[in-house]
Design a protein around this motif. Structure first.
Motif, mmCIF file in Angstrom:
data_model
loop_
_atom_site.group_PDB
_atom_site.id
_atom_site.type_symbol
_atom_site.label_atom_id
_atom_site.label_comp_id
_atom_site.label_asym_id
_atom_site.label_seq_id
_atom_site.Cartn_x
_atom_site.Cartn_y
_atom_site.Cartn_z
ATOM 1 N N PHE A 412 -2.113 0.653 3.228
ATOM 2 C CA PHE A 412 -1.437 0.260 4.457
ATOM 3 C C PHE A 412 -1.941 1.142 5.599
ATOM 4 C CE2 PHE A 412 1.641 -0.517 0.983
ATOM 5 C CZ PHE A 412 1.765 -1.887 1.100
ATOM 6 N N PHE A 413 -2.070 0.583 6.794
ATOM 7 C CA PHE A 413 -2.549 1.360 7.932
ATOM 8 C C PHE A 413 -2.017 0.755 9.220
ATOM 9 C CE2 PHE A 413 -5.733 -1.711 6.590
ATOM 10 C CZ PHE A 413 -6.083 -2.379 7.758
ATOM 11 N N ARG A 414 -2.175 1.493 10.313
ATOM 12 C CA ARG A 414 -1.709 1.034 11.613
ATOM 13 C C ARG A 414 -2.792 0.221 12.316
ATOM 14 N NH1 ARG A 414 2.565 3.967 13.675
ATOM 15 N NH2 ARG A 414 2.647 2.240 15.183
ATOM 16 N N ALA A 584 -8.437 -8.329 7.749
ATOM 17 C CA ALA A 584 -7.185 -7.578 7.754
ATOM 18 C C ALA A 584 -6.105 -8.381 8.467
ATOM 19 C CB ALA A 584 -7.369 -6.227 8.444
ATOM 20 N N ILE A 585 -4.874 -8.212 8.013
ATOM 21 C CA ILE A 585 -3.732 -8.865 8.654
ATOM 22 C C ILE A 585 -2.711 -7.797 9.016
ATOM 23 C CG2 ILE A 585 -2.679 -9.376 6.402
ATOM 24 C CD1 ILE A 585 -1.497 -11.924 7.707
ATOM 25 N N CYS A 586 -2.186 -7.872 10.222
ATOM 26 C CA CYS A 586 -1.204 -6.907 10.720
ATOM 27 C C CYS A 586 0.132 -7.611 10.938
ATOM 28 C CB CYS A 586 -1.679 -6.266 12.022
ATOM 29 S SG CYS A 586 -3.142 -5.226 11.842
ATOM 30 N N HIS A 587 1.157 -7.127 10.266
ATOM 31 C CA HIS A 587 2.501 -7.676 10.402
ATOM 32 C C HIS A 587 3.186 -6.947 11.557
ATOM 33 C CE1 HIS A 587 2.299 -9.805 6.470
ATOM 34 N NE2 HIS A 587 1.453 -8.817 6.191
ATOM 35 N N MET A 588 3.452 -7.671 12.615
ATOM 36 C CA MET A 588 3.982 -7.042 13.827
ATOM 37 C C MET A 588 5.491 -6.845 13.782
ATOM 38 S SD MET A 588 1.025 -6.819 14.930
ATOM 39 C CE MET A 588 1.425 -5.873 16.396
ATOM 40 N N ASP A 589 6.172 -7.605 12.940
ATOM 41 C CA ASP A 589 7.630 -7.483 12.811
ATOM 42 C C ASP A 589 7.969 -7.099 11.378
ATOM 43 O OD1 ASP A 589 10.355 -7.622 12.857
ATOM 44 O OD2 ASP A 589 10.486 -9.768 13.267
ATOM 45 N N THR A 590 8.385 -5.863 11.173
ATOM 46 C CA THR A 590 8.727 -5.375 9.827
ATOM 47 C C THR A 590 10.227 -5.116 9.705
ATOM 48 O OG1 THR A 590 8.292 -3.083 10.508
ATOM 49 C CG2 THR A 590 6.454 -4.318 9.527
ATOM 50 N N SER A 591 11.012 -5.663 10.592
ATOM 51 C CA SER A 591 12.443 -5.368 10.619
ATOM 52 C C SER A 591 13.180 -5.848 9.379
ATOM 53 C CB SER A 591 13.083 -5.983 11.871
ATOM 54 O OG SER A 591 12.873 -7.391 11.900
ATOM 55 N N ALA A 599 4.792 0.699 2.384
ATOM 56 C CA ALA A 599 4.170 0.922 3.692
ATOM 57 C C ALA A 599 4.859 2.054 4.437
ATOM 58 C CB ALA A 599 4.217 -0.359 4.517
ATOM 59 N N PHE A 600 6.187 2.121 4.357
ATOM 60 C CA PHE A 600 6.919 3.161 5.075
ATOM 61 C C PHE A 600 6.796 4.516 4.379
ATOM 62 C CE2 PHE A 600 9.458 -0.812 5.961
ATOM 63 C CZ PHE A 600 8.821 -1.051 7.168
ATOM 64 N N LEU A 601 6.674 4.491 3.051
ATOM 65 C CA LEU A 601 6.416 5.744 2.330
ATOM 66 C C LEU A 601 5.051 6.298 2.715
ATOM 67 C CD1 LEU A 601 7.738 4.928 -1.266
ATOM 68 C CD2 LEU A 601 8.851 6.307 0.481
ATOM 69 N N ALA A 602 4.069 5.385 2.865
ATOM 70 C CA ALA A 602 2.707 5.820 3.189
ATOM 71 C C ALA A 602 2.562 6.241 4.645
ATOM 72 C CB ALA A 602 1.721 4.702 2.863
ATOM 73 N N LEU A 603 3.216 5.512 5.549
ATOM 74 C CA LEU A 603 3.006 5.736 6.980
ATOM 75 C C LEU A 603 4.111 6.560 7.623
ATOM 76 C CD1 LEU A 603 1.787 2.123 7.872
ATOM 77 C CD2 LEU A 603 0.389 4.134 7.374
ATOM 78 N N GLY A 604 5.197 6.776 6.882
ATOM 79 C CA GLY A 604 6.245 7.644 7.386
ATOM 80 C C GLY A 604 7.071 7.052 8.499
ATOM 81 N N SER A 605 7.619 5.859 8.281
ATOM 82 C CA SER A 605 8.441 5.258 9.317
ATOM 83 C C SER A 605 9.537 4.424 8.677
ATOM 84 C CB SER A 605 7.575 4.403 10.251
ATOM 85 O OG SER A 605 8.329 3.972 11.369
ATOM 86 N N LYS A 606 10.151 3.557 9.488
ATOM 87 C CA LYS A 606 11.255 2.741 9.027
ATOM 88 C C LYS A 606 11.050 1.287 9.446
ATOM 89 C CE LYS A 606 14.605 6.542 9.352
ATOM 90 N NZ LYS A 606 15.882 6.995 9.970
ATOM 91 N N PRO A 607 11.775 0.378 8.784
ATOM 92 C CA PRO A 607 11.641 -1.049 9.116
ATOM 93 C C PRO A 607 11.879 -1.324 10.600
ATOM 94 C CG PRO A 607 12.917 -0.783 7.106
ATOM 95 C CD PRO A 607 12.708 0.590 7.655
ATOM 96 N N GLY A 608 11.008 -2.135 11.181
ATOM 97 C CA GLY A 608 11.155 -2.562 12.555
ATOM 98 C C GLY A 608 10.611 -1.616 13.601
ATOM 99 N N LEU A 609 10.218 -0.403 13.166
ATOM 100 C CA LEU A 609 9.740 0.582 14.135
ATOM 101 C C LEU A 609 8.229 0.544 14.326
ATOM 102 C CD1 LEU A 609 11.949 3.702 13.296
ATOM 103 C CD2 LEU A 609 12.363 1.874 14.972
ATOM 104 N N ILE A 610 7.506 0.051 13.313
ATOM 105 C CA ILE A 610 6.043 0.016 13.406
ATOM 106 C C ILE A 610 5.512 -1.306 12.867
ATOM 107 C CG2 ILE A 610 5.773 2.529 13.196
ATOM 108 C CD1 ILE A 610 4.969 2.024 10.242
ATOM 109 N N GLU A 611 4.289 -1.627 13.249
ATOM 110 C CA GLU A 611 3.565 -2.723 12.620
ATOM 111 C C GLU A 611 2.855 -2.162 11.387
ATOM 112 O OE1 GLU A 611 0.394 -0.441 14.060
ATOM 113 O OE2 GLU A 611 2.289 -0.957 15.032
#
Length: 627
Positions: A412-414, A584-591, A599-611
């Motif tokens: 997973f990546f930004r 590559a496909i980027c999911h813009m809404d992860t809420s 993805a959040f474990l890898a990138l260090g965030s929470k649902p809806g805060l990042i793509e």
């Protein structure tokens, strides 16, 4: 004669857009030598009929290559058998001709094998009546079934009544895909000797081993499992049923078992039951694993002077669950030691039901034990707890990096990483599934596919009760019937025509099919080259199709709202030359995603805060509206 021939030519040209040239058929999107009535030719015509984008014709060969290899006669024959519910009678022929994933039928053999043997570079073998009543000697399986695809072996009545006979399994089934081993009546009533499993099923995808009536009634025959299912992935695990029952002085050692494995389970049922002076040790068992699950049922029941040791068990693993039911029940003078047990960085759970119940003179000790445990109907006398409820959280056992161990770098990546010149880790994008082909609609339309028809599906593909194939079928069908997530549109497809229908129903008929070009750069760092945003890089609709493990080629296709799709050249880190072309496909809404999503474990965030972005892996595909 000339007029009928001209009429035939006219009919074929109108119906299939083909014509005779020099006595051969040409046109229609397939070669001059190809029969226009094959499933592949039919798919070519369907593509040309349903897809309207000019660009799409350049991308169709990837999908066309997955068409059924059946010829016209085979396709008609198997379609008729499917309609008559008679496919099970011709399953081996069907699997071979249609390029399906099937386990071979291994029936018992009456052939006797009394001499010592050495097996190397074999697979899919039925071993029956090997080493029976043997005195001394050894059988060895070395570098057996290594790097195989679908491996299934059966050991029946092996080393039965043998005395001092050794069995060695070394580098067995390593790096194979979908392995199933069955050991039935293995070493029964044997005296002395050893059974060694070393470097067994390591790096295997979907490993399964079943040990039934293994070493039952044995006398002093030692069994050891070392470096067993290391770094294996998502198997049904290992099943030990009636293992060492009625044995005398039978030591069993499990060392480095399931280390660094991903979602591996083991079941021990009627293990060591009524045994005398049994000695079992579990060391570095399930350590560093991801969600290991182990069940001990009727373990050591009615045993005498048994000794069990669990040391560094499930240490540093992620979550995991163990169940001990009727453990050491009605035993005499048993000893059990749990040291550094369950010290996972994310706490798992243990359930002890009827543990030591009715036992006499038993001693059970727990040292440095996990906090999430339930003790029900438990014999309290003779039990000692030391350093119990020690905290085991990611904060005390790691710096955060350990938590991400099971999230492969680059998986997973930004979106910001998709810029020319960026160095990015590439995950393992290699296809781990067995090679298979689609089925033509004429056949798949006649095959059952629902949880209510699992018995019929199992019959067709010869999936026995509790077999690996039964679980594969059940898992796939259940996932396909799962309700879609918020905003998701989904469908499982087993024919290329069904995939085209789904993609066009979501996106319209002006579409382009894309996939990552190859696996170059996999599991290493690469440099992002030229990047192109599909549909101008705008938030758009897309359909992604991911393989599911099933006898025939099946894809889980789904569309989720608010995505961006990119294609990018991937360059070698040193030479900067192009080695791949990735999608590559980027999911813009992860809420709507769960907070524990990888993805959040890898990138260090929470649902809806990042793509969240990810690559399309080998043999998976993405459909998008044509630019």
């Amino acid at each position: 004669m000339l007029k009928p021939l001209l009429l035939l030519q006219s009919f074929l040209f109108c119906l299939f857009n083909v014509a005779f040239v020099g006595g051969r058929l040409i046109g229609g999107g397939f070669s001059a030598e190809e029969n226009p009535f094959t499933p592949k030719a039919s798919l070519v015509r369907y593509w040309n009929k349903e897809i309207r984008s000019d660009k799409s014709s350049l991308r169709s060969e990837f999908l066309i290559s997955k068409a059924s290899p059946l010829n016209a006669v085979e396709s008609a024959t198997f379609a008729k058998l499917a309609a008559q519910n008679s496919l099970p009678t011709r399953l081996p022929d069907f699997c071979s001709a249609a390029n399906l994933f099937c386990f071979p039928d291994l029936s018992p053999s009456l052939e006797q094998h009394n001499a010592d043997v050495k097996f190397s570079v074999y697979d899919q073998k039925n071993f029956t009546n090997y080493g029976n009543a043997a005195a001394g000697g050894a059988d060895s399986f070395k570098t057996y079934s290594k790097d195989g695809n679908v491996v299934t072996d059966s050991f029946r009545r092996y080393s039965r009544n043998a005395a001092g006979h050794d069995d060695k399994f070394t580098v067995y089934g390593d790096s194979s895909n979908v392995v199933e081993e069955n050991f039935n009546s293995y070493g029964t009533f044997g005296t002395g000797g050893t059974g060694e499993f070393t470097n067994y099923q390591n790096g295997v995808n979907n490993p399964t081993s079943r040990f039934t009536a293994y070493s039952d009634g044995g006398n002093g025959k030692a069994q050891s499992f070392k470096t067993y299912t290391h770094e294996a992935n998502a198997g049904n695990g290992q099943s030990f049923t009636s293992y060492g029952k009625n044995g005398n002085g039978v030591p069993n050692e499990f060392a480095s078992y399931g280390v660094s494995a991903n979602v591996i389970g083991s079941g021990f049922s009627n293990y060591g039951e009524k045994g005398n002076a049994a000695n079992d040790s579990f060391t570095s068992y399930g350590s560093d694993g991801n969600v290991p699950q182990n069940n001990f049922k009727n373990y050591g029941a009615s045993g005498n002077a048994a000794s069990d040791t669990f040391a560094n068990y499930r240490d540093k693993s992620n979550v995991g669950d163990d169940s001990f039911s009727s453990y050491a029940k009605d035993s005499n003078s048993g000893t059990a030691k749990f040291t550094n047990y369950g010290q996972s960085f994310n706490p798992g759970s243990e359930t002890f039901t009827g543990y030591g119940k009715g036992a006499e003179g038993h001693k059970i000790s727990f040292k440095t034990y996990t906090p999430n445990s339930t003790f029900k109907d438990y014999a309290k006398n003779g039990v000692g707890f030391a350093k119990y409820n020690v905290s085991s959280t990611s904060a005390t056992l790691g710096d955060g990096k350990t938590v991400n161990k099971w999230i492969e770098p680059g998986k997973f990546f930004r979106e910001a990483s998709l810029k020319e010149g960026t160095v990015i880790p590439m995950p393992d994008i290699k296809d781990k599934m067995p090679e298979r082909s689609f089925l033509p609609r004429s056949i798949i339309s006649k095959l059952p596919f629902s949880t209510s028809k699992l018995a019929e599906i199992n019959k067709i593909f010869h999936a026995g009760e509790n077999s690996t194939m039964e679980k594969i079928i059940s898992d796939a069908v259940t996932e396909c019937e799962r309700s879609p997530s918020v905003g998701e549109t989904k469908r499982c497809v087993g024919s290329a025509e069904d995939m085209i229908d789904f993609a066009t129903s979501v996106l319209g008929r002006s579409v382009v099919l894309r996939t990552t070009e190859n696996v170059a750069g996999s599991k290493q760092k690469v440099v992002i080259g030229k990047v192109n945003g599909i549909n101008g890089g705008k938030v758009t609709k897309a359909v992604s199709c991911h393989q599911s493990l099933y006898p025939y080629l099946m894809y889980y296709c789904h569309s989720v709202p608010k995505v961006r799709v990119y294609e990018a050249d991937l360059l070698d880190l040193k030479s900067k030359t192009k080695i791949n072309h990735g999608i590559a496909i980027c999911h813009m809404d992860t809420s709507s995603w769960g907070p524990k999503h990888g993805a959040f474990l890898a990138l260090g965030s929470k649902p809806g805060l990042i793509e969240v972005c990810h690559w399309i892996f080998e043999n998976d595909m993405n459909w998008a509206i044509a630019d």
